[in-house]
Write a protein that holds these residues in place. Structure first.
Motif, PDB file in Angstrom:
ATOM      1  N   LYS A 146       0.823  -1.208   0.000  1.00  0.00           N
ATOM      2  CA  LYS A 146       0.000   0.000   0.000  1.00  0.00           C
ATOM      3  C   LYS A 146       0.857   1.257   0.000  1.00  0.00           C
ATOM      4  CE  LYS A 146      -3.580   2.401   2.664  1.00  0.00           C
ATOM      5  NZ  LYS A 146      -4.447   2.352   3.890  1.00  0.00           N
ATOM      6  N   HIS A 147       1.956   1.229   0.776  1.00  0.00           N
ATOM      7  CA  HIS A 147       2.850   2.381   0.827  1.00  0.00           C
ATOM      8  C   HIS A 147       3.502   2.626  -0.533  1.00  0.00           C
ATOM      9  CE1 HIS A 147       5.807   5.209   2.494  1.00  0.00           C
ATOM     10  NE2 HIS A 147       6.697   4.575   1.747  1.00  0.00           N
ATOM     11  N   PHE A 148       3.978   1.582  -1.170  1.00  0.00           N
ATOM     12  CA  PHE A 148       4.668   1.753  -2.452  1.00  0.00           C
ATOM     13  C   PHE A 148       3.706   2.121  -3.583  1.00  0.00           C
ATOM     14  CE2 PHE A 148       8.189  -0.213  -0.256  1.00  0.00           C
ATOM     15  CZ  PHE A 148       9.274   0.442  -0.810  1.00  0.00           C
ATOM     16  N   LYS A 149       2.478   1.721  -3.476  1.00  0.00           N
ATOM     17  CA  LYS A 149       1.501   2.140  -4.486  1.00  0.00           C
ATOM     18  C   LYS A 149       1.340   3.657  -4.463  1.00  0.00           C
ATOM     19  CE  LYS A 149      -1.309  -2.029  -5.030  1.00  0.00           C
ATOM     20  NZ  LYS A 149      -2.652  -2.662  -4.824  1.00  0.00           N
ATOM     21  N   SER A 150       1.496   4.268  -3.286  1.00  0.00           N
ATOM     22  CA  SER A 150       1.407   5.725  -3.205  1.00  0.00           C
ATOM     23  C   SER A 150       2.593   6.415  -3.871  1.00  0.00           C
ATOM     24  CB  SER A 150       1.309   6.165  -1.736  1.00  0.00           C
ATOM     25  OG  SER A 150       2.539   5.957  -1.055  1.00  0.00           O
ATOM     26  N   HIS A 151       3.651   5.654  -4.163  1.00  0.00           N
ATOM     27  CA  HIS A 151       4.826   6.187  -4.863  1.00  0.00           C
ATOM     28  C   HIS A 151       4.800   5.865  -6.355  1.00  0.00           C
ATOM     29  CE1 HIS A 151       6.650   7.499  -1.179  1.00  0.00           C
ATOM     30  NE2 HIS A 151       6.755   6.276  -0.681  1.00  0.00           N
ATOM     31  N   GLY A 152       3.705   5.304  -6.836  1.00  0.00           N
ATOM     32  CA  GLY A 152       3.590   5.027  -8.265  1.00  0.00           C
ATOM     33  C   GLY A 152       3.961   3.629  -8.683  1.00  0.00           C
ATOM     34  N   TYR A 153       4.182   2.731  -7.718  1.00  0.00           N
ATOM     35  CA  TYR A 153       4.483   1.329  -8.066  1.00  0.00           C
ATOM     36  C   TYR A 153       3.143   0.644  -8.346  1.00  0.00           C
ATOM     37  CZ  TYR A 153       9.275   2.041  -6.456  1.00  0.00           C
ATOM     38  OH  TYR A 153      10.570   2.491  -6.316  1.00  0.00           O
ATOM     39  N   SER A 154       2.795   0.600  -9.603  1.00  0.00           N
ATOM     40  CA  SER A 154       1.441   0.180  -9.995  1.00  0.00           C
ATOM     41  C   SER A 154       1.363  -1.263 -10.479  1.00  0.00           C
ATOM     42  CB  SER A 154       0.911   1.107 -11.090  1.00  0.00           C
ATOM     43  OG  SER A 154       1.815   1.155 -12.195  1.00  0.00           O
TER      44      SER A 154
END
Length: 462
Positions: free
Chosen positions: A279-287
């Motif tokens: 969830k944290h990395f999705k906020s950085h654009g890791y889609s």
């Protein structure tokens, strides 16, 4: 002493429960302005002199602090004099070590502190001075300053105090130093430890920059703390190897070593914390996320690995993160590393190196345990050696055949870089909490080919 004038000072006894005010006799002097050098401190701080000596060098027992804090822009109303014993075998001052930040102080014997006004006249102290005296003794680490003076390096004493009173300057200097130099600074005094922690923070943030925006660094560390996780792999390795020019290779246009740019960020998190990290990395654009196979050396210790990809966009290059969910302890995963270069860990509290003496070598030792397979990359900041036959020193605690235990191990280097979080209680007083989380037994290899080691196994013998 009967008939002499007395002035109150602060006494820090070796085994006293707390600091206390004591009357200090002042020697008779023609002028009615008692100075710190007129205090008969031997009543509280015994010292030894040569039998034949008629003249006593008081500088051997006195540390004078003209201004504290040393970097204050405002002239302070008082200066301070610290009296300490010169007995080399005196008992360590346990009261000093009980102060916050004073755990590493090397002071032996009793300590007496007195204060003087701007004219140099002694003034009585009171209980309101206790907290100030505690910070003074811890922050200046006066036992270290006394050591410099006794060894004939008085000018270095002044330089040391001035140097650490300018943390921005020290940080700038450390940004060009290797990790061992940062650790050397951390061992000087409390100022050095604080600055070294900042230096390590900056190094970690710099290595994470290709994967995490610097503005979100604290958010990332907070997430990692909640996930009970840590950074492993090439990013952890490069944090330790930073500024080791002979290991880092050429520097590319982006300032990173051209031959050792990390291909991905590898994290390990505790059971049931994978979703939090994703969830944290999705906020950085890791889609883009997918499940990948667990590497052979880590099977049984890692339950699953998920790969996240941040597509290239504008000036932002593509980035990859691999998140492994461990089955138990983080250190269990670190100790299973098939290469000594990968046996490092960065947690939100501390950094760990299982083979610290090998950090700054271009070559990394590969395990010779039978059946262990691992990926070999064509481009990396190190080359792999299959035996330790070229080691130039005895193996010591890092012998590949040594049967080691995580509790009480003398070969693992650890430094706490972050004090924002409370450190969990360790099961063992002599071991870091994470190393004592589980009692882990491991052996890196089967044979030692270092002829200088007592565990040497000649070639041809298995």
């Amino acid at each position: 002493v009967q008939g002499l004038r007395v002035i109150r000072g602060v006494f820090v006894g070796t085994r006293g429960p707390s600091m206390r005010l004591v009357p200090v006799p002042i020697r008779k002097y023609p002028k009615n302005t008692p100075r710190s050098i007129d205090a008969l401190f031997r009543c509280y701080v015994p010292y030894s002199t040569s039998r034949e000596g008629i003249v006593v060098n008081l500088d051997d027992f006195i540390t004078q602090v003209k201004q504290y804090p040393p970097d204050s822009d405002v002239d302070q109303p008082y200066s301070y004099t610290i009296f300490s014993s010169n007995y080399p075998f005196a008992e360590p001052n346990h009261l000093l070590r009980s102060f916050v930040g004073g755990e590493q102080l090397r002071t032996r014997g009793n300590v007496l502190v007195m204060k003087s006004d701007q004219d140099g006249t002694l003034r009585p102290m009171n209980s309101a001075d206790f907290f100030f005296v505690q910070r003074l003794l811890v922050d200046l680490d006066f036992s270290y300053l006394m050591h410099l003076r006794v060894t004939g390096n008085a000018s270095r004493t002044v330089l040391t105090m001035q140097f650490f009173s300018m943390p921005e300057l020290v940080l700038e200097v450390l940004s060009y130093c290797d990790f061992s130099t940062v650790m050397a600074v951390s061992r000087t005094n409390s100022h050095g430890r604080s600055i070294a922690r900042l230096a390590v923070l900056y190094r970690i943030r710099r290595e994470l920059k290709p994967f995490i925006p610097s503005s979100r660094f604290i958010d990332f560390i907070d997430m990692l703390h909640l996930a009970g996780g840590g950074i492993v792999g090439s990013v952890a390795r490069l944090m330790f190897a930073d500024n080791s020019l002979y290991l880092m290779g050429e520097v590319g246009e982006d300032g990173l070593p051209a031959k050792s740019k990390p291909a991905d960020l590898n994290l390990v998190v505790l059971p049931r914390k994978m979703d939090l990290a994703i969830k944290h990395f999705k906020s950085h654009g890791y889609s883009k996320w997918s499940k990948i196979a667990v590497a052979e050396p880590y099977r049984g210790m890692v339950t699953e690995v998920k790969e996240g990809i941040r597509p290239a966009s504008g000036n932002q290059p593509k980035a990859t993160v691999n998140i492994s969910q461990c089955n138990g302890s983080l250190m269990e995963v670190v100790l299973a590393a098939p290469l000594t270069a990968l046996a490092n860990l960065i947690t939100p509290l501390s950094v760990y190196a299982v083979y610290p003496t090998l950090l700054y070598k271009r070559k990394t030792l590969a395990t010779d345990r039978p059946g262990v397979l691992f990926a070999r990359r064509t481009s990396s900041c190190y080359s792999i050696e299959n035996t330790n036959q070229d080691w130039s020193q005895p193996c010591g605690y890092h012998c590949p055949t040594l049967d080691r235990r995580s509790v009480g191990d003398k070969g693992i280097a650890m430094f706490r870089w972050n004090t924002r979080y409370e450190e969990p209680q360790s099961r063992y007083d002599d071991t870091d909490y994470l190393l004592a989380d589980c009692i882990l037994a491991w052996r890196f290899g089967v044979r030692c080919r270092n002829i200088r080691c007592s565990n040497y196994t000649p070639a041809g013998i298995v």
